[in-house]
Design an enzyme around this catalytic site. Structure first.
Site, PDB file in Angstrom:
ATOM      1  N   PRO A   2       0.781  -1.217   0.000  1.00 28.73           N
ATOM      2  CA  PRO A   2       0.000   0.000   0.000  1.00 28.73           C
ATOM      3  C   PRO A   2       0.821   1.279   0.000  1.00 28.73           C
ATOM      4  O   PRO A   2       1.607   1.514   0.901  1.00 28.73           O
ATOM      5  CB  PRO A   2      -0.784  -0.097   1.309  1.00 28.73           C
ATOM      6  N   GLU A   3       0.614   2.126  -0.999  1.00 23.25           N
ATOM      7  CA  GLU A   3       0.904   3.527  -0.838  1.00 23.25           C
ATOM      8  C   GLU A   3      -0.473   4.175  -0.759  1.00 23.25           C
ATOM      9  O   GLU A   3      -1.484   3.464  -0.707  1.00 23.25           O
ATOM     10  CB  GLU A   3       1.768   4.041  -1.993  1.00 23.25           C
ATOM     11  N   LYS A  52      -1.792   6.820   4.268  1.00 22.76           N
ATOM     12  CA  LYS A  52      -1.890   5.364   4.236  1.00 22.76           C
ATOM     13  C   LYS A  52      -2.767   4.832   5.365  1.00 22.76           C
ATOM     14  O   LYS A  52      -2.807   3.626   5.608  1.00 22.76           O
ATOM     15  CB  LYS A  52      -0.485   4.755   4.320  1.00 22.76           C
ATOM     16  N   ARG A 121      -1.153  14.933  12.858  1.00 19.31           N
ATOM     17  CA  ARG A 121       0.282  14.688  12.713  1.00 19.31           C
ATOM     18  C   ARG A 121       0.654  14.229  11.302  1.00 19.31           C
ATOM     19  O   ARG A 121       1.837  13.972  11.024  1.00 19.31           O
ATOM     20  CB  ARG A 121       0.786  13.704  13.768  1.00 19.31           C
ATOM     21  N   ASN A 162       7.765   4.410  -1.156  1.00 18.00           N
ATOM     22  CA  ASN A 162       9.092   4.288  -1.764  1.00 18.00           C
ATOM     23  C   ASN A 162       9.076   4.355  -3.289  1.00 18.00           C
ATOM     24  O   ASN A 162       9.968   4.931  -3.903  1.00 18.00           O
ATOM     25  CB  ASN A 162       9.735   2.976  -1.300  1.00 18.00           C
ATOM     26  N   ARG A 248      15.368   2.825   2.855  1.00 14.65           N
ATOM     27  CA  ARG A 248      14.776   2.127   1.718  1.00 14.65           C
ATOM     28  C   ARG A 248      15.605   2.378   0.484  1.00 14.65           C
ATOM     29  O   ARG A 248      16.302   3.374   0.385  1.00 14.65           O
ATOM     30  CB  ARG A 248      13.341   2.616   1.473  1.00 14.65           C
TER      31      ARG A 248
END
Length: 259
Positions: A2-3, A52, A121, A162, A248
């Site tokens: 998941p993005e 996400k 946040r 990523n 990453r």
DNA sequence: AGAGTTGTTCAAGC
DNA sequence: AGCTTGAACAACTC
């Protein structure tokens, strides 16, 4: 998996499926406490994605907060549901369909105050119409950290992962190691706009697609990208460098993305 | 079959 | 204060 596009797609789908319905919420492995009817049997009022994070809001009950992490999955089926497959933390069943949340890193209930603090946040989300991209640019220009790292920081921008960070920077010809404070307003604008378009396309097609005129998918892994995981630049043919940034692997064409 | 991975949080230390 | 590092967690593909 998941993005942000995955979560937004699920939120829209589940919103259509569940809102106004009385949901049965169970935890097949007992690893998530839905005991005492805290949510079970409550009317679903809304399903919402931010970055996400996935939130199910209920009438007169705490919200359910899901984050899939690196490995989590959302599986959908028609009722009656069969036996749960794998680590199903929670199963939501409506009138016609059910959804299994497999292997999420976060699966919890949140009070409305906790929902507010979660959302506060997170940085602006390119897939939400309440996003304020200026907040992201302010954060970026305040930091010396590399742009490639800041784009992955969910408190800077929510929803980029990523693959999208690699592809966005390549498409806008920005080097991932450029310090945030040196990113021009024009480059940020272009990255933001591109993120809005690509994430929306990804949500629509259910795949990360960052190449123009992408042909139809062939395999199950349907992503079509320019340099992520590749060895050669599709624009200039030079070798793609890979290195680790923000824990990453990031990819860069040093020719197309000069420092 | 084993390595690799579309993610995050927390704590400790510089 | 800003930043870095490492550990922990998990499911699936190749």
């Amino acid at each position: 998996m998941p993005e942000g596009h995955t979560i937004h797609r699920a939120a829209r789908d589940h919103h259509r499926m569940f809102v106004g319905q009385r949901l049965t919420v169970t935890s097949p492995q007992g690893r998530f406490d839905v005991g005492a009817g805290r949510i079970s049997g409550r009317i679903c009022e809304a399903v919402e994605a931010c970055g996400k994070h996935l939130l199910y809001h209920f009438k007169a009950a705490p919200s359910l907060h899901i984050h899939l992490g690196l490995f989590g999955r959302i599986l959908k089926g028609k009722v009656p549901a069969g036996d749960p497959r794998g680590e199903v933390r929670v199963r939501l069943a409506g009138e016609s369909h059910h959804v299994d949340i497999n292997g999420p890193t976060i699966c919890e209930t949140l009070s409305s105050a906790e929902v507010v603090s979660l959302l506060s946040r997170l940085g602006p989300d390119p897939l939400r119409d309440d996003a304020e991209p200026e907040l992201a640019y302010a954060r970026i220009t305040r930091s010396r950290l590399p742009v490639g790292q800041l784009l992955m920081d969910q408190s800077v921008i929510a929803g980029i992962g990523n693959i999208y960070r690699t592809e966005l920077l390549w498409r806008q010809r920005v080097h991932p190691e450029l310090p945030g404070k040196d990113l021009s307003a024009a480059s940020f604008e272009a990255i933001w706009q591109d993120a809005c378009n690509l994430l929306a396309l990804g949500a629509k097609r259910n795949a990360i697609i960052t190449v123009e005129n992408a042909p139809p998918a062939r395999s199950r892994y349907r992503e079509r990208v320019n340099i992520f995981g590749k060895t050669d630049c599709p624009a200039c043919g030079s070798a793609i460098r890979r290195f680790t940034l923000a824990t990453r692997k990031v990819y860069v064409c040093e020719h197309c993305q000069p420092r």
